[in-house]
Design a protein around this motif. Structure first.
Motif, PDB file in Angstrom:
ATOM      1  N   VAL A  63      -2.322  -1.679   4.099  1.00 28.71           N
ATOM      2  CA  VAL A  63      -2.482  -2.800   3.142  1.00 28.71           C
ATOM      3  C   VAL A  63      -3.303  -2.371   2.349  1.00 28.71           C
ATOM      4  CG1 VAL A  63      -3.816  -5.128   3.143  1.00 28.71           C
ATOM      5  CG2 VAL A  63      -2.334  -4.460   5.160  1.00 28.71           C
ATOM      6  N   VAL A  64      -3.065  -2.499   1.030  1.00 28.89           N
ATOM      7  CA  VAL A  64      -3.688  -2.355  -0.365  1.00 28.89           C
ATOM      8  C   VAL A  64      -3.702  -3.453  -1.152  1.00 28.89           C
ATOM      9  CG1 VAL A  64      -3.522  -0.839  -2.427  1.00 28.89           C
ATOM     10  CG2 VAL A  64      -2.379   0.075  -0.267  1.00 28.89           C
ATOM     11  N   PHE A  65      -5.051  -3.808  -1.771  1.00 32.10           N
ATOM     12  CA  PHE A  65      -5.360  -4.907  -2.679  1.00 32.10           C
ATOM     13  C   PHE A  65      -5.163  -4.411  -4.190  1.00 32.10           C
ATOM     14  CE2 PHE A  65      -6.857  -6.399   1.446  1.00 32.10           C
ATOM     15  CZ  PHE A  65      -6.524  -7.606   1.428  1.00 32.10           C
ATOM     16  N   THR A  66      -4.799  -5.045  -4.984  1.00 32.35           N
ATOM     17  CA  THR A  66      -4.565  -4.427  -6.633  1.00 32.35           C
ATOM     18  C   THR A  66      -5.088  -5.409  -7.415  1.00 32.35           C
ATOM     19  OG1 THR A  66      -2.996  -2.767  -5.808  1.00 32.35           O
ATOM     20  CG2 THR A  66      -3.222  -3.176  -8.101  1.00 32.35           C
ATOM     21  N   ALA A  67      -5.639  -5.470  -8.485  1.00 33.76           N
ATOM     22  CA  ALA A  67      -5.856  -6.206  -9.574  1.00 33.76           C
ATOM     23  C   ALA A  67      -5.422  -5.385 -10.887  1.00 33.76           C
ATOM     24  CB  ALA A  67      -7.354  -6.285  -9.812  1.00 33.76           C
ATOM     25  N   THR A  68      -4.311  -5.946 -11.626  1.00 33.24           N
ATOM     26  CA  THR A  68      -3.793  -5.527 -12.829  1.00 33.24           C
ATOM     27  C   THR A  68      -3.915  -6.420 -13.886  1.00 33.24           C
ATOM     28  OG1 THR A  68      -2.197  -4.647 -11.103  1.00 33.24           O
ATOM     29  CG2 THR A  68      -1.396  -4.679 -13.408  1.00 33.24           C
ATOM     30  N   ILE A  70      -3.022 -11.215 -15.756  1.00 28.79           N
ATOM     31  CA  ILE A  70      -3.963 -10.855 -14.967  1.00 28.79           C
ATOM     32  C   ILE A  70      -3.451 -11.227 -13.299  1.00 28.79           C
ATOM     33  CG2 ILE A  70      -6.379 -11.166 -13.952  1.00 28.79           C
ATOM     34  CD1 ILE A  70      -7.010 -11.808 -16.752  1.00 28.79           C
ATOM     35  N   ALA A  71      -3.259 -10.272 -12.730  1.00 25.62           N
ATOM     36  CA  ALA A  71      -2.696 -10.361 -11.530  1.00 25.62           C
ATOM     37  C   ALA A  71      -3.844  -9.856 -10.153  1.00 25.62           C
ATOM     38  CB  ALA A  71      -1.461  -9.551 -11.156  1.00 25.62           C
ATOM     39  N   ILE A  72      -3.716 -10.544  -8.974  1.00 25.08           N
ATOM     40  CA  ILE A  72      -4.560 -10.046  -7.727  1.00 25.08           C
ATOM     41  C   ILE A  72      -3.278 -10.203  -6.892  1.00 25.08           C
ATOM     42  CG2 ILE A  72      -6.060 -10.575  -6.321  1.00 25.08           C
ATOM     43  CD1 ILE A  72      -7.641 -12.112  -8.445  1.00 25.08           C
ATOM     44  N   THR A  73      -2.936  -8.958  -6.193  1.00 21.00           N
ATOM     45  CA  THR A  73      -1.796  -8.733  -5.323  1.00 21.00           C
ATOM     46  C   THR A  73      -2.269  -8.101  -4.008  1.00 21.00           C
ATOM     47  OG1 THR A  73      -1.236  -7.061  -6.466  1.00 21.00           O
ATOM     48  CG2 THR A  73      -0.096  -9.171  -6.965  1.00 21.00           C
ATOM     49  N   VAL A  74      -1.500  -8.287  -2.981  1.00 15.60           N
ATOM     50  CA  VAL A  74      -1.479  -7.665  -1.612  1.00 15.60           C
ATOM     51  C   VAL A  74      -0.259  -6.959  -1.500  1.00 15.60           C
ATOM     52  CG1 VAL A  74      -2.222  -7.790   0.893  1.00 15.60           C
ATOM     53  CG2 VAL A  74      -3.140  -9.250  -0.952  1.00 15.60           C
ATOM     54  N   ASP A  75      -0.317  -5.501  -1.313  1.00 17.90           N
ATOM     55  CA  ASP A  75       0.667  -4.873  -0.865  1.00 17.90           C
ATOM     56  C   ASP A  75       0.699  -4.247   0.542  1.00 17.90           C
ATOM     57  OD1 ASP A  75       1.580  -5.154  -3.579  1.00 17.90           O
ATOM     58  OD2 ASP A  75       0.728  -2.910  -4.348  1.00 17.90           O
ATOM     59  N   LEU A  76       2.017  -4.528   1.094  1.00 21.20           N
ATOM     60  CA  LEU A  76       2.174  -3.736   2.265  1.00 21.20           C
ATOM     61  C   LEU A  76       3.122  -2.670   2.389  1.00 21.20           C
ATOM     62  CD1 LEU A  76       1.380  -4.160   5.461  1.00 21.20           C
ATOM     63  CD2 LEU A  76       3.362  -5.506   5.651  1.00 21.20           C
ATOM     64  N   ARG A  77       2.628  -1.156   2.583  1.00 19.34           N
ATOM     65  CA  ARG A  77       3.412  -0.066   2.401  1.00 19.34           C
ATOM     66  C   ARG A  77       3.635   0.712   3.576  1.00 19.34           C
ATOM     67  NH1 ARG A  77      -0.471   2.407  -2.641  1.00 19.34           N
ATOM     68  NH2 ARG A  77      -0.289   0.617  -4.205  1.00 19.34           N
ATOM     69  N   TRP A  78       4.689   1.210   3.642  1.00 16.44           N
ATOM     70  CA  TRP A  78       5.244   1.898   4.879  1.00 16.44           C
ATOM     71  C   TRP A  78       5.598   3.261   4.322  1.00 16.44           C
ATOM     72  CZ3 TRP A  78       9.668   5.047   5.743  1.00 16.44           C
ATOM     73  CH2 TRP A  78       9.915   5.342   7.078  1.00 16.44           C
ATOM     74  N   SER A  79       5.043   4.323   5.289  1.00 18.73           N
ATOM     75  CA  SER A  79       5.282   5.648   4.995  1.00 18.73           C
ATOM     76  C   SER A  79       5.634   6.570   6.138  1.00 18.73           C
ATOM     77  CB  SER A  79       3.663   6.291   4.531  1.00 18.73           C
ATOM     78  OG  SER A  79       3.857   7.597   4.406  1.00 18.73           O
ATOM     79  N   PRO A  80       6.542   7.230   5.970  1.00 15.99           N
ATOM     80  CA  PRO A  80       7.084   7.908   7.181  1.00 15.99           C
ATOM     81  C   PRO A  80       6.233   9.355   7.524  1.00 15.99           C
ATOM     82  CG  PRO A  80       8.246   8.569   5.230  1.00 15.99           C
ATOM     83  CD  PRO A  80       7.495   7.588   4.912  1.00 15.99           C
TER      84      PRO A  80
END
Length: 230
Positions: free
Chosen positions: A82-87, A128-138
């Motif tokens: 889980v990664v939170f990002t402000a752009t 201005i964006a505040i987002t939450v990413d869900l990332r999958w890595s092998p």
């Protein structure tokens, strides 16, 4: 005309409750298995923090640069992070887009004498964006960590320009809206603590869509498991 700081405050009111809820999950009373615990969200803890920069090309606007900061809260379940990002990015509408808008206004004016004039102007737009990413890595423990993912969050769109100031057009463009995103990237760990990253991303929200390419650097906090040596 809404000022950027006013719009940012409104976005914070939309996004903060959900973000705060996730960040406060570790304080949930022990012994009661909540829905969040069953989803392993109680395992979230800050593991990396960093910044990135790169080109972005929103629809109908001039290409510009996006600036972002991100906080990696680690694995919510094996291979999923889980990664939170402000752009932030700022640009202006392309000249041909403004010209078509001016032409449409001119056609709607009843001007028997031909004296009416409409002066084109620059129309700036920012997000201005505040987002939450869900990332999958092998390879979640590898020094080279590829990933794919999806995200969502709140976007604060602000448009300004003499041609639209105080009109319904400005009110229509100024907006706080939800957006979704698809992303893919690659992280490379250096010296166990420094992580170099590259990401391609496509964001879709009401009225605007754009792709971006971001390069960044992160710092992995002590206590976070170091990647396995290849």
């Amino acid at each position: 005309m809404r000022r950027p700081n006013e719009l940012f405050v409104r976005a914070s009111l939309v996004a903060t409750p959900s973000l705060a809820l996730l960040l406060l999950l570790p304080g949930v009373a022990v012994g009661q298995e909540s829905l969040f615990e069953r989803l392993n969200l109680d395992r979230l803890q800050l593991t990396e923090f960093g910044a990135s920069i790169g080109p972005v090309n929103p629809s109908q606007t001039l290409p510009t640069t996006a600036y972002a900061v991100h906080a990696d809260y680690g694995e919510v379940t094996p291979r999923w992070r889980v990664v939170f990002t402000a752009t932030y990015w700022g640009s202006e509408f392309a000249e041909d887009v403004v010209s078509r808008f001016v032409d449409s206004l001119a056609k709607s004016i009843d001007d028997p004498t031909g004296d009416a004039t409409i002066r084109p102007s620059r129309i700036t737009i920012s997000d201005i964006a505040i987002t939450v990413d869900l990332r999958w890595s092998p390879l979640p423990r590898g020094r080279v960590r590829p990933y794919v993912g999806a995200g969502g969050g709140a976007h604060v769109i602000n448009a300004e320009g003499p041609l639209i100031d105080g009109t319904f057009v400005e009110r229509a463009l100024d907006n706080i809206t939800a957006g979704v995103a698809g992303l893919a990237g690659l992280d490379l760990t250096m010296f166990n603590r420094v992580v170099l990253g590259m990401q391609v991303r496509f964001d879709l929200l009401s009225g605007i869509r754009f792709g971006s390419l971001r390069a960044g650097v992160s710092y992995r906090f002590p206590g976070t498991p170091a990647p396995a040596r290849s």
